[in-house]
Design a protein around this motif. Structure first.
Motif, short mmCIF file in Angstrom:
data_model
loop_
_atom_site.label_atom_id
_atom_site.label_comp_id
_atom_site.label_asym_id
_atom_site.label_seq_id
_atom_site.Cartn_x
_atom_site.Cartn_y
_atom_site.Cartn_z
N GLY A 44 0.81 -1.22 0.00
CA GLY A 44 0.00 0.00 0.00
C GLY A 44 0.84 1.26 0.00
N ILE A 45 1.85 1.29 0.86
CA ILE A 45 2.68 2.50 0.95
C ILE A 45 3.55 2.66 -0.29
N SER A 46 4.03 1.54 -0.86
CA SER A 46 4.79 1.63 -2.11
C SER A 46 3.90 2.20 -3.22
N ALA A 47 2.65 1.69 -3.34
CA ALA A 47 1.74 2.22 -4.35
C ALA A 47 1.44 3.69 -4.09
N ALA A 48 1.16 4.03 -2.84
CA ALA A 48 0.84 5.42 -2.50
C ALA A 48 1.99 6.36 -2.84
N LEU A 49 3.21 5.92 -2.59
CA LEU A 49 4.37 6.78 -2.84
C LEU A 49 4.60 6.96 -4.35
N HIS A 50 4.48 5.88 -5.11
CA HIS A 50 4.61 6.03 -6.57
C HIS A 50 3.53 6.96 -7.13
N LEU A 51 2.31 6.84 -6.61
CA LEU A 51 1.22 7.69 -7.10
C LEU A 51 1.41 9.14 -6.66
N ALA A 52 1.80 9.34 -5.41
CA ALA A 52 2.00 10.70 -4.90
C ALA A 52 3.10 11.41 -5.67
N GLU A 53 4.11 10.65 -6.07
CA GLU A 53 5.20 11.24 -6.86
C GLU A 53 4.71 11.71 -8.22
N GLN A 54 3.60 11.13 -8.68
CA GLN A 54 3.00 11.58 -9.95
C GLN A 54 1.99 12.70 -9.73
N GLY A 55 1.87 13.19 -8.51
CA GLY A 55 0.94 14.28 -8.23
C GLY A 55 -0.50 13.84 -8.02
N ILE A 56 -0.72 12.54 -7.81
CA ILE A 56 -2.08 12.04 -7.60
C ILE A 56 -2.45 12.14 -6.13
#
Length: 430
Positions: A44-56
């Motif tokens: 979950g945190i890996s997915a959240a971090l990759h998404l947050a890095e894309q501005g989502i």
């Protein structure tokens, strides 16, 4: 419906030595977001971090605390590839699938190292792990393992035979070892806490003590917690062994399994170096494997055994101490300071389960004991598929998700029977 979650981490060595981390509030009221992630472990945190890095805009819902499940309790070993290796994947699922998965088999390790470096995460990262052979049959398997990984471009391997094993492990138990110089070990709870802080630094919001009691599929998806709800365009289900029955379609296709770990009192530095001269992490080649490593304060962390269905043994130290003493006889009476267990999620074919439900509910689970690296890869692939790049996610999603024979009732006794068979084979060296 749903599981009850304790309010705090289990009393592990990791929880006792965790870096300071904020108390995050429980969700109250209604929140709207692009993506809601259920589960604040590695996936979950890996997915959240990759998404947050894309501005989502990401909201994470965690039933207990960040890293509460397997992500904060595991052996802390960075082991490359999957629980079933590329030869098995190739034999069962074809050359193309094996090549696709083989191309990603060492990526989770690289993602972890990128995260640690980029976000300056203090998690005791060390280089090197090895697979130890207890008999001639397992040593032959390690030779084949080396050739297989080299076929997929992984060259940082070294085979040790006979007395050469002593260079890495001060034990009489092993006849050979395959060293993976690119692998390693770390403090897993501090790794996930560091990445959670990175998610928040990029505008992501994490709610703790907010178990999802109901998932209402649709557009948007609605996720209900005891005191609030989230409406999300897309959802990532990353609860793994702690997902319970929120997704009925997956409930009979995986099984929580418990593993037990102890940590000794700190050892003299010279003693610690006799056990593991180059501070590598070790796992043996048995079906129900033992694994061990040194912590940053020179404790021996030793784990092993599997409880199918995820029940805790009454006395964890009594389960693990004989295994530890067999490997290191002169530590047979060492003081044990911490003993804990945790559940990981096993699938019937030992391969991870990725997929999408209803077009907007994504999931990744069932790493079958290889979760540290594969979960980090899963987070990246989920972010990719959400941005329209689906070929790598689909390589996993195309693997069959097999139901356990006999459904939920029989999966535990049948798996335990299978484990007994393999354990007997290991003991006999056949």
């Amino acid at each position: 419906m749903g599981m009850t979650f304790p309010a705090e981490h289990v009393a592990s060595y990791y929880a006792a030595t965790a870096n300071p981390s904020p108390e995050r509030p429980a969700l109250e009221g209604t929140v709207d977001c692009d993506v809601c992630v259920v589960g604040a472990g590695f996936t979950g945190i890996s997915a959240a971090l990759h998404l947050a890095e894309q501005g989502i805009k990401v909201v994470v819902l965690e039933g207990a605390r960040v890293g509460f499940g397997a992500s904060g309790r595991n052996g802390g070993q960075i082991v490359n590839s999957y629980s079933r290796d590329m030869d098995v994947i190739e034999a069962n699922h074809g050359v193309d699938t094996a090549r696709a998965l083989g191309d990603m088999a060492f990526e989770g390790n690289r993602i972890i190292r990128e995260r640690v470096a980029h976000y300056d995460i203090d998690c005791d990262l060390k280089d090197g792990n090895l697979f130890a052979a207890c008999n001639a049959k397992q040593l032959k398997g390690l030779r084949e393992h080396k050739a297989l990984w080299e076929r997929f471009g992984h060259r940082e391997l070294e085979l040790l035979e006979g007395a050469a094993v002593k260079r890495e492990v001060g034990s009489e138990r092993y006849v050979g070892a395959l060293v993976d110089h690119s692998g390693g070990h770390l403090h897993p709870l501090n790794l996930v806490l560091g990445q959670a802080a990175a998610v928040e630094s990029l505008g992501g919001v994490i709610y703790e003590r907010s178990p999802v009691t109901e998932l209402v599929q649709g557009t948007p998806v609605e996720l209900v917690t005891p005191r609030g709800r989230v409406r999300a365009t897309r959802v990532v289900m990353a609860g793994n062994a702690y997902l319970d029955r929120l997704i009925p379609e997956l409930a009979g296709k995986s099984m929580p399994c418990g593993t037990q770990i102890v940590t000794t009192a700190p050892l003299e530095a010279s003693r610690a170096r006799q056990l593991l001269p180059n501070d590598m992490a070790v796992e043996d080649c048995n079906y129900l494997l033992d694994y061990f490593r040194l912590t940053s304060d020179n404790r021996l962390l030793y784990g092993g055994g599997v409880n199918y269905g995820g029940q805790d043994p009454a006395n964890i130290a009594a389960v693990i101490r004989p295994k530890l003493a067999k490997t290191f006889p002169d530590l047979s009476d060492v003081k044990i300071d911490y003993a804990w267990s945790g559940n990981f999620l096993m699938t019937l074919n030992r391969l991870p389960q990725f997929g999408v439900l209803g077009g907007n509910v994504y999931y990744a689970q069932g790493y079958s004991g290889h979760g540290v690296t594969c979960s980090h890869l899963a987070g990246r692939l989920i972010a990719e598929v959400m941005s329209g790049r689906d070929e790598r996610f689909d390589a996993f999603a195309g693997l069959p998700h097999l139901p356990f024979p006999g459904g939920r009732m029989l999966r535990v006794p049948l798996s335990a029977l299978g484990a007994w068979y393999y354990r007997t084979r290991d003991a006999l060296g056949i």
